[in-house]
Design an enzyme around this catalytic site. Structure first.
Site, mmCIF file in Angstrom:
data_model
loop_
_atom_site.group_PDB
_atom_site.id
_atom_site.type_symbol
_atom_site.label_atom_id
_atom_site.label_comp_id
_atom_site.label_asym_id
_atom_site.label_seq_id
_atom_site.Cartn_x
_atom_site.Cartn_y
_atom_site.Cartn_z
ATOM 1 N N ASP A 28 0.860 -1.180 0.000
ATOM 2 C CA ASP A 28 0.000 0.000 0.000
ATOM 3 C C ASP A 28 0.898 1.233 0.000
ATOM 4 O OD1 ASP A 28 -3.160 0.673 1.152
ATOM 5 O OD2 ASP A 28 -1.655 2.260 1.199
ATOM 6 N N ILE A 29 0.538 2.194 -0.840
ATOM 7 C CA ILE A 29 1.364 3.399 -0.977
ATOM 8 C C ILE A 29 1.443 4.160 0.340
ATOM 9 C CG2 ILE A 29 -0.379 5.115 -1.707
ATOM 10 C CD1 ILE A 29 1.577 5.614 -4.124
ATOM 11 N N ASN A 82 -12.552 -2.648 3.252
ATOM 12 C CA ASN A 82 -13.609 -1.631 3.248
ATOM 13 C C ASN A 82 -14.438 -1.828 1.989
ATOM 14 O OD1 ASN A 82 -12.428 -0.444 5.581
ATOM 15 N ND2 ASN A 82 -10.956 0.625 4.283
ATOM 16 N N GLN A 89 -14.347 2.744 1.694
ATOM 17 C CA GLN A 89 -13.659 2.315 0.466
ATOM 18 C C GLN A 89 -13.400 3.532 -0.422
ATOM 19 O OE1 GLN A 89 -15.783 -0.653 -1.844
ATOM 20 N NE2 GLN A 89 -13.998 -1.074 -3.129
ATOM 21 N N HIS A 95 -10.381 -4.976 -2.547
ATOM 22 C CA HIS A 95 -9.039 -5.259 -2.022
ATOM 23 C C HIS A 95 -9.116 -5.608 -0.549
ATOM 24 C CE1 HIS A 95 -9.878 -0.946 -1.832
ATOM 25 N NE2 HIS A 95 -9.211 -0.930 -0.689
ATOM 26 N N HIS A 97 -6.819 -5.443 2.898
ATOM 27 C CA HIS A 97 -5.628 -4.892 3.549
ATOM 28 C C HIS A 97 -5.047 -5.940 4.498
ATOM 29 C CE1 HIS A 97 -6.505 -0.516 2.703
ATOM 30 N NE2 HIS A 97 -7.740 -0.973 2.625
HETATM 31 P P1 5GP Z 1 -9.536 1.766 0.840
HETATM 32 O O1 5GP Z 1 -9.622 3.094 1.543
HETATM 33 O O2 5GP Z 1 -10.289 1.791 -0.470
HETATM 34 O O3 5GP Z 1 -9.884 0.608 1.703
HETATM 35 O O4 5GP Z 1 -8.008 1.560 0.526
HETATM 36 C C1 5GP Z 1 -7.377 2.036 -0.617
HETATM 37 C C2 5GP Z 1 -5.893 1.951 -0.351
HETATM 38 O O5 5GP Z 1 -5.217 2.082 -1.586
HETATM 39 C C3 5GP Z 1 -5.378 3.062 0.559
HETATM 40 O O6 5GP Z 1 -4.812 2.472 1.740
HETATM 41 C C4 5GP Z 1 -4.340 3.794 -0.290
HETATM 42 O O7 5GP Z 1 -3.191 4.171 0.425
HETATM 43 C C5 5GP Z 1 -4.013 2.784 -1.371
HETATM 44 N N1 5GP Z 1 -3.643 3.359 -2.648
HETATM 45 C C6 5GP Z 1 -4.290 4.349 -3.293
HETATM 46 N N2 5GP Z 1 -3.681 4.606 -4.473
HETATM 47 C C7 5GP Z 1 -2.630 3.746 -4.551
HETATM 48 C C8 5GP Z 1 -1.621 3.545 -5.545
HETATM 49 O O8 5GP Z 1 -1.565 4.192 -6.584
HETATM 50 N N3 5GP Z 1 -0.705 2.576 -5.298
HETATM 51 C C9 5GP Z 1 -0.740 1.839 -4.141
HETATM 52 N N4 5GP Z 1 0.215 0.925 -3.985
HETATM 53 N N5 5GP Z 1 -1.667 2.013 -3.198
HETATM 54 C C10 5GP Z 1 -2.611 2.953 -3.403
#
Ligand code: 5GP
Ligand code: ZN
Length: 134
Positions: A28-29, A82, A89, A95, A97
């Site tokens: 994760d970035i 999420n 999300q 995805h 985590h």
């Molecule tokens: P969500 O909030 O949808 O559960 O999680 C999305 C996750 O994707 C976040 O933790 C965010 O840091 C990660 N993320 C968003 N854009 C990128 C990207 O371009 N590359 C990577 N490796 N992770 C990303």
């Protein structure tokens, strides 16, 4: 095309940690904690309810959790997904985590408490049971 589909097809880079024909996992970035990994299906599916029940993504999650558990100082792991904007999300490609946990890390996950009556709990369990049984 969504950002995770772009990672799958190589349009944007990622630090990949696992890949097979159906799944991809990468760092994760944002690294909520050190070693935070995302596991995704290669095909675009928006949320968990868009997956087949036979989907094997959890086999990959288990494999990676075992690997991450061997990293230095990792004491525990949160598995989190999420689903839907209301659930937090932000990327609409399903995805999971994997978040390694360290003593005194600053990561916080807080569950709210709802004290329901036994009647309400019975009703609720029956509602879910009815929808999930084959
Ligand atoms: P969500 O909030 O949808 O559960 O999680 C999305 C996750 O994707 C976040 O933790 C965010 O840091 C990660 N993320 C968003 N854009 C990128 C990207 O371009 N590359 C990577 N490796 N992770 C990303
Ligand atoms: Zn996608």
């Amino acid at each position: 095309m969504c950002i995770f589909c772009k990672i799958v097809n190589g349009e944007i880079p990622a630090y990949k940690v696992y890949e097979d024909s159906d799944f991809l996992a990468f760092l994760d970035i944002s690294q909520a904690t050190i070693g935070h990994v995302l596991v995704i299906p290669k095909v675009h599916r928006e949320t968990i309810v868009d997956l087949e029940e036979e989907n094997k993504i959890f086999a990959v999650v288990i494999k990676l959790a075992k690997a991450i558990k061997t990293l230095p100082q990792v004491e525990g792991i949160n598995i989190l997904s999420n689903n839907g904007p209301v659930a937090g999300q932000t990327i609409n490609h399903f995805h999971i985590h994997i978040i390694p946990r360290y003593i005194d890390d600053q990561m916080q996950i807080k569950f709210s408490e709802n004290k329901l009556s036994p009647e309400k709990l019975t009703l609720l369990s029956n509602q879910i049971k009815k929808k999930s049984s084959v």
